[in-house]
Write a protein that holds these residues in place. Sequence first.
Motif, short mmCIF file in Angstrom:
data_model
loop_
_atom_site.label_atom_id
_atom_site.label_comp_id
_atom_site.label_asym_id
_atom_site.label_seq_id
_atom_site.Cartn_x
_atom_site.Cartn_y
_atom_site.Cartn_z
N GLN A 63 6.54 11.06 7.42
CA GLN A 63 8.02 10.42 5.86
C GLN A 63 8.13 9.04 6.48
O GLN A 63 8.43 8.68 6.12
N LYS A 64 7.89 8.09 8.36
CA LYS A 64 8.12 7.37 8.35
C LYS A 64 6.79 6.44 8.16
O LYS A 64 6.88 5.74 7.39
N VAL A 65 5.59 7.54 7.43
CA VAL A 65 4.41 6.46 7.06
C VAL A 65 4.35 6.46 5.71
O VAL A 65 4.60 5.17 5.22
N VAL A 87 -2.90 -3.10 -4.10
CA VAL A 87 -2.53 -3.82 -2.92
C VAL A 87 -2.16 -2.37 -1.74
O VAL A 87 -2.69 -2.79 -1.13
N LEU A 88 -2.50 -0.99 -2.64
CA LEU A 88 -2.11 0.03 -2.02
C LEU A 88 -3.79 0.11 -0.85
O LEU A 88 -4.09 0.19 0.53
N VAL A 95 -2.03 4.84 3.51
CA VAL A 95 -2.18 5.81 2.62
C VAL A 95 -3.20 6.05 3.20
O VAL A 95 -2.98 7.37 2.50
N ARG A 96 -4.05 5.90 3.55
CA ARG A 96 -5.41 6.63 3.91
C ARG A 96 -4.37 7.87 4.93
O ARG A 96 -5.25 9.12 5.38
N PHE A 97 -3.40 8.11 5.53
CA PHE A 97 -2.95 9.01 6.39
C PHE A 97 -2.73 10.15 5.09
O PHE A 97 -2.72 11.51 6.15
N PHE A 98 -2.94 10.22 4.04
CA PHE A 98 -2.25 11.44 3.51
C PHE A 98 -3.33 11.86 2.86
O PHE A 98 -4.24 10.97 2.44
N ASP A 99 -3.40 13.40 2.46
CA ASP A 99 -4.83 13.24 1.36
C ASP A 99 -4.50 12.98 0.05
O ASP A 99 -5.69 12.96 -1.00
N ILE A 111 2.34 6.38 -12.17
CA ILE A 111 2.01 4.86 -12.63
C ILE A 111 0.76 5.39 -11.32
O ILE A 111 -0.50 4.09 -11.42
N LEU A 112 0.31 5.40 -10.42
CA LEU A 112 -0.20 5.80 -9.37
C LEU A 112 -0.68 7.31 -8.71
O LEU A 112 0.54 8.13 -8.48
N ASN A 113 -2.12 7.30 -9.11
CA ASN A 113 -2.07 8.99 -8.31
C ASN A 113 -3.88 8.99 -7.55
O ASN A 113 -4.81 8.87 -7.96
N LEU A 114 -3.53 8.70 -6.37
CA LEU A 114 -5.03 8.42 -5.41
C LEU A 114 -4.81 9.60 -4.83
O LEU A 114 -3.64 10.06 -4.24
N GLN A 115 -5.84 10.14 -4.89
CA GLN A 115 -6.78 11.36 -4.06
C GLN A 115 -7.58 11.50 -3.67
O GLN A 115 -9.09 10.87 -4.17
N SER A 116 -7.78 12.07 -1.77
CA SER A 116 -8.35 10.86 -0.91
C SER A 116 -8.90 9.66 -0.40
O SER A 116 -10.12 9.56 -0.88
N GLY A 117 -7.48 8.60 -1.36
CA GLY A 117 -8.42 7.21 -1.47
C GLY A 117 -8.79 6.93 -2.89
O GLY A 117 -9.04 5.54 -3.53
#
Length: 669
Positions: A63-65, A87-88, A95-99, A111-117
Amino acid sequence: MPGPLVRRMMLIALLCVALAGGLAAWVISHASGEEMTERLVRQQTDEVELVARLLASKVEQSQKVLGTVAEGITPQMLQSPSLLEWVLKQGLPAVRFFDAMEIARADGRLILNLQSGKMEPAASVDMDERDILLRTMVQGKPLVSGVLGTAAASARVMFTLPLVADDGKVVGVVGGVLRLQSQGLLPHSLGLPARDDSRLIVFTSDGVILSHPQLERVMGNVRSEPGLDKAYAQWRSELKPISTGRGDTVVVQDRLISMAGVPMPQWWVARVTESHALLAPLHGTHRSIWWTAAACVTAVGLLAMLAMAWVAAPLTRLHRRAQSILLTQGLPDSQPPTSAESDLLSGALDHLEAQQLHHGHQAEFSRLQLQGILEQAPVGIVITRNDQLELLSQQASLMLGFSRAELEGQLVKRLFADEAQFETLERQMREGAITRGGYEGEFALRRKDGSLLWARVLGRMAFDRTSAMAAVWVLEDMATTHEERHSPQWSRSHDALTNLPNRTAFLERLKAQLVRNAELARAEQLSAGSGVALLFIDVDHFTLVNDRLGHEAGDMLLKQFSSLLEELVRHVGWAARLGGDEFAVVLPDCTAARAEMIAEHIRASVEEWEFVYEGEASITTVSIGIVVAPADLEEVTPWLRAADMACYYAKRAGRNRVVVREVADKASA
Ligand SMILES: Nc1nc2c(ncn2[C@@H]2O[C@H](COP(=O)(O)OP(=O)(O)OP(=O)(O)O)[C@@H](O)[C@H]2O)c(=O)[nH]1
């Protein structure tokens, strides 16, 4: 071999040691078992608590990340997805912390859908994830989703955070997705190593398994986990909220189940362990405790037995002593045969008591007998002990002129006329005690009025248990004999060395005896077959004594032998010395058979007697010839010659024997 009582004591000691050892081993193993179980329960509880806290902190960290990501997003960026993406990707390594990461605007547009970066089209976002983004927007607060997806590999959790403008309005929402099996949340290694007897399981409040050592069980239901199903059902029935705190451990169906909660995503961490696996090390400990106890019991038991044998040694000795008393002296009739110590001891004591009583009666009886003898005996009797006069007969007191009370307890020496007489008696006593156990002699005693009493003393020695020397004397008044001996007639008729009648006196007395024998025969006063028996006695190999020990020793032997001979025949006849080592004994009114019996007694007594000279003892034997004079015999010469011949035949037959002949026997017979 110890008796039954001691054996019983040993057995009891052994049983006590075994019981104490067994009890101690049981208490120790029980206590150590409980302590070990408690420790293992504590360990397992601590472990699930630790894992639960770890998971809680990971959720918090996620949650902190997400919060860090949200801080970097301005409302302007929400208007320009490409800028946002740039920016992300550039500035936020978080951001890379999450899958996966998704951002939506307040109008609901993704507006943003990053899947594995990688940027993916908005339309490909999972519907569940889209719902959670919308719920966050509506509720305006951070959320953690339940488990999304149905397969273990795709199962995931979503964290969301509303994006709030300066005026407090929610302008968008940012969401981060973590796959359960990603390193950041529930790595597979969490449940490893996979063991049949113990499993670490993470599951949701709905019972969906999130982590399991067996991968195929992930996304399965906890209701199909043996043991855990019961604990889960119980928790559900209690309707308790999941909160962090102490974990809880329960025993269900031989399984130890520890559970601790992770409140934020409403998960449980559980460790299920089969009891037998948990207690396996305990069995080894118990085994070693029991083996140690057995070894200790054996060693202490042996020591106890030895100690018991040592303590009971005096009892064993008493037991043996009682056994030997009863064995040698026989059991009293009332005593049943037994081997028990107490029975044997009391039996032996009863026996000794009975004996003591019997001896007491005997002693009393003997005392009365002795008293009777001392009062009535016509001869003087003196009993001495350790040079003191102990008892005197009435006759002895009359002979000495003292009352018995005056002499009893006094020194023996007091009776003698002078010191020399006493010393002579002492010497004779010592010599006689060694050779024959007795002695005899003539001594001058002193009466109370100072006059001399010439007495023949016949003494017998005895030693009691305290080694006190006791003697019994018989006193014979020799006043007449003594005077006779000092007359010239005595020296003519007696042998100076032995004091026995000499050959001349012997022949005269023998003739007189023959005359008297004829008178008795005429008066028919002789018993049938009786007559005067003449014993011709010759010492065997006397020359050797002279040759070996000297003439003086030969004289001493002749003297002692004469005393012995006189003593042996004084009540049945009389003795004489014919010359050299030849002696004669005359037995009036005697049959040949009786004469032979007396002669045999003389022969055996001489053989038994030891002649001691200068500390050297030697055995003496005699040959004896017997002839009983017929009633019509008038001459002594043929009679004496026949007796001499009989003795000669005894010598010829090998010596140390008795031969009986008759006067008429031919010399060659
Ligand atoms: N000491 C001592 N010796 C004596 C006395 N009178 C005789 N004798 C010895 O006594 C011995 C008698 O010996 P015998 O009887 O002939 O022979 P023995 O040695 O006795 O042998 P056997 O009679 O054949 O068994 C002789 O050696 C004498 O010298 C005496 O008064 N004193």
